[in-house]
Design a protein around this motif. Structure first.
Motif, mmCIF file in Angstrom:
data_model
loop_
_atom_site.group_PDB
_atom_site.id
_atom_site.type_symbol
_atom_site.label_atom_id
_atom_site.label_comp_id
_atom_site.label_asym_id
_atom_site.label_seq_id
_atom_site.Cartn_x
_atom_site.Cartn_y
_atom_site.Cartn_z
ATOM 1 N N THR A 156 0.845 -1.188 0.000
ATOM 2 C CA THR A 156 0.000 0.000 0.000
ATOM 3 C C THR A 156 0.882 1.239 0.000
ATOM 4 O O THR A 156 1.756 1.382 0.852
ATOM 5 C CB THR A 156 -0.904 0.019 1.253
ATOM 6 N N VAL A 157 0.656 2.119 -0.954
ATOM 7 C CA VAL A 157 1.382 3.392 -0.990
ATOM 8 C C VAL A 157 0.635 4.367 -0.083
ATOM 9 O O VAL A 157 -0.420 4.886 -0.435
ATOM 10 C CB VAL A 157 1.478 3.949 -2.419
ATOM 11 N N ALA A 158 1.175 4.590 1.102
ATOM 12 C CA ALA A 158 0.515 5.464 2.059
ATOM 13 C C ALA A 158 0.702 6.932 1.691
ATOM 14 O O ALA A 158 -0.231 7.735 1.823
ATOM 15 C CB ALA A 158 1.044 5.203 3.469
ATOM 16 N N LYS A 159 1.895 7.291 1.236
ATOM 17 C CA LYS A 159 2.155 8.687 0.888
ATOM 18 C C LYS A 159 3.225 8.774 -0.193
ATOM 19 O O LYS A 159 4.126 7.945 -0.268
ATOM 20 C CB LYS A 159 2.639 9.480 2.111
ATOM 21 N N ILE A 160 3.096 9.803 -1.019
ATOM 22 C CA ILE A 160 4.152 10.203 -1.945
ATOM 23 C C ILE A 160 4.391 11.683 -1.705
ATOM 24 O O ILE A 160 3.480 12.500 -1.880
ATOM 25 C CB ILE A 160 3.769 9.966 -3.413
ATOM 26 N N VAL A 161 5.575 12.026 -1.270
ATOM 27 C CA VAL A 161 5.935 13.428 -1.029
ATOM 28 C C VAL A 161 7.152 13.723 -1.883
ATOM 29 O O VAL A 161 8.272 13.297 -1.575
ATOM 30 C CB VAL A 161 6.241 13.689 0.456
ATOM 31 N N GLY A 162 6.944 14.447 -2.979
ATOM 32 C CA GLY A 162 8.036 14.694 -3.904
ATOM 33 C C GLY A 162 8.480 13.382 -4.524
ATOM 34 O O GLY A 162 7.717 12.703 -5.196
ATOM 35 N N ASP A 163 9.742 13.023 -4.281
ATOM 36 C CA ASP A 163 10.269 11.757 -4.785
ATOM 37 C C ASP A 163 10.150 10.634 -3.763
ATOM 38 O O ASP A 163 10.432 9.481 -4.070
ATOM 39 C CB ASP A 163 11.746 11.925 -5.145
ATOM 40 N N ALA A 164 9.759 10.954 -2.528
ATOM 41 C CA ALA A 164 9.777 9.987 -1.426
ATOM 42 C C ALA A 164 8.484 9.194 -1.353
ATOM 43 O O ALA A 164 7.390 9.737 -1.526
ATOM 44 C CB ALA A 164 10.028 10.701 -0.106
ATOM 45 N N LEU A 165 8.629 7.886 -1.074
ATOM 46 C CA LEU A 165 7.473 7.007 -0.899
ATOM 47 C C LEU A 165 7.429 6.472 0.526
ATOM 48 O O LEU A 165 8.471 6.179 1.120
ATOM 49 C CB LEU A 165 7.550 5.804 -1.850
ATOM 50 N N HIS A 166 6.212 6.355 1.044
ATOM 51 C CA HIS A 166 5.973 5.666 2.311
ATOM 52 C C HIS A 166 5.046 4.500 1.986
ATOM 53 O O HIS A 166 3.922 4.704 1.516
ATOM 54 C CB HIS A 166 5.325 6.608 3.323
ATOM 55 N N VAL A 167 5.532 3.290 2.215
ATOM 56 C CA VAL A 167 4.820 2.072 1.807
ATOM 57 C C VAL A 167 4.522 1.209 3.026
ATOM 58 O O VAL A 167 5.346 1.116 3.943
ATOM 59 C CB VAL A 167 5.678 1.278 0.792
ATOM 60 N N LEU A 168 3.344 0.581 3.019
ATOM 61 C CA LEU A 168 2.945 -0.304 4.115
ATOM 62 C C LEU A 168 2.650 -1.704 3.591
ATOM 63 O O LEU A 168 2.092 -1.874 2.501
ATOM 64 C CB LEU A 168 1.684 0.232 4.803
ATOM 65 N N PHE A 169 3.005 -2.696 4.398
ATOM 66 C CA PHE A 169 2.580 -4.072 4.175
ATOM 67 C C PHE A 169 1.890 -4.555 5.451
ATOM 68 O O PHE A 169 2.329 -4.230 6.552
ATOM 69 C CB PHE A 169 3.783 -4.971 3.855
ATOM 70 N N GLY A 170 0.777 -5.297 5.277
ATOM 71 C CA GLY A 170 0.011 -5.748 6.435
ATOM 72 C C GLY A 170 -1.135 -4.822 6.781
ATOM 73 O O GLY A 170 -1.818 -5.023 7.781
ATOM 74 N N ALA A 171 -1.387 -3.817 5.969
ATOM 75 C CA ALA A 171 -2.494 -2.889 6.187
ATOM 76 C C ALA A 171 -2.859 -2.268 4.835
ATOM 77 O O ALA A 171 -1.977 -1.967 4.032
ATOM 78 C CB ALA A 171 -2.088 -1.804 7.178
ATOM 79 N N PRO A 172 -4.166 -2.069 4.577
ATOM 80 C CA PRO A 172 -5.291 -2.354 5.461
ATOM 81 C C PRO A 172 -5.675 -3.830 5.519
ATOM 82 O O PRO A 172 -6.393 -4.253 6.396
ATOM 83 C CB PRO A 172 -6.431 -1.527 4.854
ATOM 84 N N SER A 173 -5.204 -4.623 4.552
ATOM 85 C CA SER A 173 -5.519 -6.052 4.567
ATOM 86 C C SER A 173 -4.401 -6.799 5.283
ATOM 87 O O SER A 173 -3.215 -6.506 5.078
ATOM 88 C CB SER A 173 -5.642 -6.570 3.132
ATOM 89 N N GLU A 174 -4.770 -7.763 6.112
ATOM 90 C CA GLU A 174 -3.769 -8.511 6.870
ATOM 91 C C GLU A 174 -2.900 -9.344 5.934
ATOM 92 O O GLU A 174 -3.393 -10.015 5.027
ATOM 93 C CB GLU A 174 -4.451 -9.428 7.891
ATOM 94 N N GLN A 175 -1.585 -9.293 6.163
ATOM 95 C CA GLN A 175 -0.619 -10.085 5.400
ATOM 96 C C GLN A 175 0.357 -10.719 6.390
ATOM 97 O O GLN A 175 1.275 -10.052 6.861
ATOM 98 C CB GLN A 175 0.138 -9.198 4.402
ATOM 99 N N PRO A 176 0.161 -11.982 6.742
ATOM 100 C CA PRO A 176 1.052 -12.629 7.719
ATOM 101 C C PRO A 176 2.518 -12.568 7.317
ATOM 102 O O PRO A 176 3.399 -12.571 8.167
ATOM 103 C CB PRO A 176 0.536 -14.077 7.748
ATOM 104 N N ASP A 177 2.789 -12.510 6.020
ATOM 105 C CA ASP A 177 4.173 -12.463 5.530
ATOM 106 C C ASP A 177 4.597 -11.037 5.179
ATOM 107 O O ASP A 177 5.387 -10.818 4.258
ATOM 108 C CB ASP A 177 4.325 -13.368 4.310
ATOM 109 N N HIS A 178 4.065 -10.044 5.918
ATOM 110 C CA HIS A 178 4.326 -8.646 5.573
ATOM 111 C C HIS A 178 5.819 -8.306 5.554
ATOM 112 O O HIS A 178 6.281 -7.544 4.707
ATOM 113 C CB HIS A 178 3.575 -7.703 6.518
#
Length: 470
Positions: free
Chosen positions: A271-293
């Motif tokens: 999940t791409v939570a944020k893009i600020v300029g060239d920077a990315l903030h990425v999440l695994f395990g949310a919003p859908s559960e991923q046991p192998d996050h």
């Protein structure tokens, strides 16, 4: 007197039948409404239930709903027809016309109820294969209307030659109204899903966006605490570079970079939570559960690094000195949810886990690495391969955190890695030979920045694996 009693008994019997019929109608209507409310996303189930209820209340044996796709009518729901007829009807397109050879085609053309005592012998209807396969005599077709326009028909049939009663016609018209409501609901839901999918696809992988758009209740977007993995990325020297680059070139480069980076994130179902300029903030395990996050996050980080390096080389050939992409990865508990204030969609995460991931990304600059992951990530990855960086004391913190540089299998099996691991083991044990070991490694591979970082530390009098980050 006997005659009066007989009349009363007849009236009582008639009233009892009417009451029983009314009760059955009320119950059937209630059951249909329950199905509609329970199966709003499943139009086939709703239409089939409507047809089945109409058959039961109207002394029919078979029923069908035809819906318009363009001008012709096409099969939408059917009950109690033989398989041979269904196969035939699935390829059938009924054209509404004044001389239509089916009751449904005529009802769709006139917008009026068509009630026929004996269809095969009615001069208005010629013999048709569908009649023979359907094997019916008495037929009823009631138009489905939305805003005065016919959008389909609901048709019932019975094997004996007999007209449907006014009461039965009224019942079918009620079910027709319910069918129109269900069809309209399905249309509105489909439009809403499409709009949701368009918005959500900017943040979530296509599979997850599809699930979220199709069922808003399936995944809770409200604030909640979850076990996740977080990635932060940033291009070194990007802010300085954009001061000297043409706007058109910047737009082409940045759009290409972000498109490639987000494609990789989505390929790993992040999940791409944020893009600020060239920077990315990425999440695994949310919003859908991923046991192998954690496993997904490391694999994603390695692919992001490979893409960023290739992208950097491409632009270097065009004369643009794009900096290296630095990546930080951490795993742990965080509060995640949509924190857009009700007006904006802003799915993000908060907590120490997120702060550490961000600081690990920044630590790469000092360490000379491009990817830095925490021990909490490495421990959750099956067969993790990487080089220990050291025990970092990140900016603003007092406790140390073991960090690693993840490697691909071919990198890990390279003799250079074996040499680094041997030198680091001496450093970790306090062996004075650590300085010589790192010096030897730098002599073999002077471009290995992490090895050079440790050699400089040791030359400046540092010992052990504890590293205070600026």
């Amino acid at each position: 007197m006997q005659e009066l009693i007989g009349d009363l008994e007849a009236r009582i019997e008639l009233l009892t039948k009417e009451l029983r019929d009314a009760h059955e109608t009320q119950k059937a209507t209630a059951d249909v409404l329950k199905v509609i409310s329970r199966s709003a996303f499943d139009l086939d189930t709703v239409l089939t239930t409507l047809v089945r209820s109409a058959i039961g209340l109207c002394e029919a044996t078979r029923g069908v709903i035809w819906l318009r796709k363009g001008e012709p009518l096409h099969l939408a729901a059917h009950v109690n027809y033989p398989e041979e007829w269904v196969k035939f009807a699935q390829d059938l397109a009924i054209i509404p016309a004044a001389d239509a050879v089916t009751t449904s085609g005529l009802a769709a053309f006139t917008g009026e109820v068509v009630n026929v005592e004996d269809v095969p012998n009615d001069p208005r209807f010629r013999s048709l294969a569908s009649h023979q396969l359907g094997d019916y005599r008495g037929g009823l077709a009631v138009p489905l209307k939305r805003d005065g326009s016919v959008i389909g028909t609901i048709s019932l049939s019975r094997p004996e030659a007999r007209l449907f009663t006014d009461r039965q016609i009224a019942l079918v018209q009620t079910f027709a109204d319910q069918a129109v409501i269900a069809i309209e609901n399905a249309r509105l839901i489909s439009e809403l899903e499409a709009r949701n999918r368009e918005v959500l696809s900017r943040y979530f992988s296509p599979n997850l966006a599809e699930r979220l758009a199709g069922s808003a209740d399936e995944i809770d977007l409200a604030g909640q605490r979850r076990e996740i993995a977080a990635i932060f990325t940033d291009i070194a020297g990007f802010t300085t570079m954009i001061e000297t680059i043409e706007p058109g070139v910047l737009g082409e480069m940045l759009n290409g970079y972000l498109a490639g980076m987000t494609f990789i994130v989505f390929a790993h179902e992040g999940t791409v939570a944020k893009i600020v300029g060239d920077a990315l903030h990425v999440l695994f395990g949310a919003p859908s559960e991923q046991p192998d996050h954690a496993q997904r996050a490391v694999a994603c980080a390695l692919d992001l690094d490979a893409f960023a390096q290739s992208f950097r080389d491409t632009w270097r050939e065009r004369g643009v000195a794009l900096g290296a992409t630095r990546i930080g990865v951490n795993a742990g508990s965080a509060i995640v949810g949509n924190f857009g204030g009700g007006r904006f969609f802003d799915y993000t995460a908060y907590g120490d886990t997120i702060n550490i991931a961000s600081r690990l990304e920044a630590a790469n600059k000092q360490l000379g690495t491009r990817i830095c992951v925490s021990e909490s990530v490495a421990k959750q990855v099956t067969d993790f391969r990487g080089r220990p960086v050291g025990d970092l004391v990140l900016r603003g913190r007092t406790e140390q955190l073991r960090a690693f540089e993840p490697l691909r299998p071919d990198q890990y099996e390279d003799p250079a890695t074996e040499g680094y691991l041997a030198a680091f083991a001496k450093l970790e044990s306090g062996d004075p030979g650590a300085l010589g070991a790192f010096a030897a490694e730098v002599g073999k591979r002077p471009d290995d920045q992490l090895t050079s970082f440790h050699l400089k530390r040791l030359l400046n009098g540092a010992t052990g694996t504890r590293i205070n980050m600026d």
